[in-house]
Motif scaffolding. Structure first.
Motif, PDB file in Angstrom:
ATOM      1  N   PHE A   1       0.301   4.477   6.578  1.00 39.57           N
ATOM      2  CA  PHE A   1      -0.271   5.485   5.668  1.00 39.57           C
ATOM      3  C   PHE A   1      -0.285   5.015   4.215  1.00 39.57           C
ATOM      4  CE2 PHE A   1       4.192   6.353   6.209  1.00 39.57           C
ATOM      5  CZ  PHE A   1       4.630   6.532   4.914  1.00 39.57           C
ATOM      6  N   MET A   2       0.613   4.083   3.855  1.00 45.35           N
ATOM      7  CA  MET A   2       0.568   3.518   2.489  1.00 45.35           C
ATOM      8  C   MET A   2      -0.741   2.771   2.282  1.00 45.35           C
ATOM      9  SD  MET A   2       4.103   1.553   2.093  1.00 45.35           S
ATOM     10  CE  MET A   2       5.656   2.346   2.424  1.00 45.35           C
ATOM     11  N   HIS A   3      -1.155   2.064   3.323  1.00 45.04           N
ATOM     12  CA  HIS A   3      -2.395   1.296   3.264  1.00 45.04           C
ATOM     13  C   HIS A   3      -3.585   2.251   3.204  1.00 45.04           C
ATOM     14  CE1 HIS A   3      -0.398  -2.582   4.422  1.00 45.04           C
ATOM     15  NE2 HIS A   3       0.541  -1.706   4.719  1.00 45.04           N
TER      16      HIS A   3
ATOM     17  N   VAL B   1      -1.174  -5.273   0.581  1.00 41.25           N
ATOM     18  CA  VAL B   1       0.061  -5.986   0.911  1.00 41.25           C
ATOM     19  C   VAL B   1       1.239  -5.143   0.440  1.00 41.25           C
ATOM     20  CG1 VAL B   1       1.439  -8.064   0.470  1.00 41.25           C
ATOM     21  CG2 VAL B   1      -1.050  -8.243   0.689  1.00 41.25           C
ATOM     22  N   HIS B   2       2.161  -4.857   1.348  1.00 43.16           N
ATOM     23  CA  HIS B   2       3.387  -4.140   0.978  1.00 43.16           C
ATOM     24  C   HIS B   2       4.572  -5.041   1.294  1.00 43.16           C
ATOM     25  CE1 HIS B   2       6.658  -1.373   0.732  1.00 43.16           C
ATOM     26  NE2 HIS B   2       6.865  -1.356   2.034  1.00 43.16           N
ATOM     27  N   LEU B   3       5.434  -5.243   0.300  1.00 38.47           N
ATOM     28  CA  LEU B   3       6.610  -6.093   0.470  1.00 38.47           C
ATOM     29  C   LEU B   3       7.860  -5.358   0.000  1.00 38.47           C
ATOM     30  CD1 LEU B   3       5.110  -9.386  -1.059  1.00 38.47           C
ATOM     31  CD2 LEU B   3       5.437  -8.897   1.381  1.00 38.47           C
TER      32      LEU B   3
ATOM     33  N   ASN C   1      12.883   2.448  -5.535  1.00 40.00           N
ATOM     34  CA  ASN C   1      13.967   2.048  -4.622  1.00 40.00           C
ATOM     35  C   ASN C   1      13.462   1.533  -3.280  1.00 40.00           C
ATOM     36  OD1 ASN C   1      14.864   4.367  -6.496  1.00 40.00           O
ATOM     37  ND2 ASN C   1      16.776   3.356  -5.961  1.00 40.00           N
ATOM     38  N   HIS C   2      12.243   0.988  -3.246  1.00 37.26           N
ATOM     39  CA  HIS C   2      11.660   0.551  -1.976  1.00 37.26           C
ATOM     40  C   HIS C   2      10.914  -0.772  -2.141  1.00 37.26           C
ATOM     41  CE1 HIS C   2       9.121   1.926   1.774  1.00 37.26           C
ATOM     42  NE2 HIS C   2       9.279   0.615   1.725  1.00 37.26           N
ATOM     43  N   GLY C   3       9.824  -0.792  -2.936  1.00 38.29           N
ATOM     44  CA  GLY C   3       9.113  -2.057  -3.112  1.00 38.29           C
ATOM     45  C   GLY C   3       7.680  -1.846  -3.549  1.00 38.29           C
TER      46      GLY C   3
HETATM   47 ZN   LIG Z   1       8.536  -0.687   3.076  1.00 32.67          ZN
END
Ligand SMILES: [Zn+2]
Length: 211
Positions: free
Chosen positions: A76-78, A92-94, A160-162
């Motif tokens: 869902f972030m994408h 891209v999620h890191l 607190n995640h990225g």
């Molecule tokens: Zn993540």
């Protein structure tokens, strides 16, 4: 017409490169790329260092899973980025260390937590990098919050995640995520030092030339 086979290979090659350099550990991080009629995304619990092109999750235009392994739980972030930004072709999620370190700082500018120190950061990420408040992983309320932030920025930092970074192509998104990580590292290394930031005129000049 996009070549899906080539994109599958490219996702795996770039993911392995990110993993090899420590931008991702374990099963952290996920990458997606837009197709003509849907999306490819890295599978849930997959390691970016060992992806199989044939097993990437294939979603249709309505985000239904139609092939490959089950998609990342962070899909869902994408979707938030693709819905907010028409030009986004990849996300891209890191959980990369330095960008995540900045995402944990108490007192930063919530619109621009990393100052303009180098031109490539400004060119790849832009002037705005919103910090999206903390959500428990998987909380559906995260999606509208990311979408709202992404309307004015190519990338966001999840508190607190990225980082979550979009690009006009797969390589563009990966390069931007790398540049963000290096800029975050510089910023953290220089905390406490007197630094010379790019001036607003220099930032505006970059925007005009490379916008
Ligand atoms: Zn993540």
């Amino acid at each position: 017409m996009k070549d899906e086979t080539a994109l599958r290979e490219a996702v795996c090659t770039l993911a392995a490169s990110l993993f090899a350099r420590g931008f991702s550990v374990g099963s952290a991080g996920n990458i997606s790329v837009r197709l003509e009629d849907g999306v490819l995304i890295t599978p849930t619990n997959s390691c970016l260092g060992r992806l199989d092109p044939a097993r990437l999750s294939r979603l249709d235009a309505a985000w239904r899973h139609i092939g490959g392994d089950a998609p990342s739980k962070e899909v869902f972030m994408h979707r938030a980025f693709y819905q907010a930004r028409a030009e986004a072709q990849a996300v891209v999620h890191l959980h990369s260390t330095w960008a995540t370190a900045v995402a944990c700082l108490e007192e930063v500018d919530a619109r621009a937590p990393i100052p303009p120190l180098t031109p490539y950061f400004v060119m790849r990420i832009g002037e705005t990098l919103p910090v999206v408040r903390y959500f428990r992983p998987g909380d559906p309320a995260m999606e509208p919050a990311i979408a709202a932030a992404a309307r004015t920025a190519r990338a966001v930092l999840l508190a607190n995640h990225g980082p979550v970074v979009s690009g006009a192509s797969l390589t563009d998104a990966v390069y931007a995520a790398e540049e963000l990580e290096e800029a975050a590292k510089l910023f953290m290394l220089l905390r406490g030092e007197r630094v010379r930031r790019l001036t607003s005129a220099q930032v505006a000049d970059l925007g005009r030339r490379f916008g």
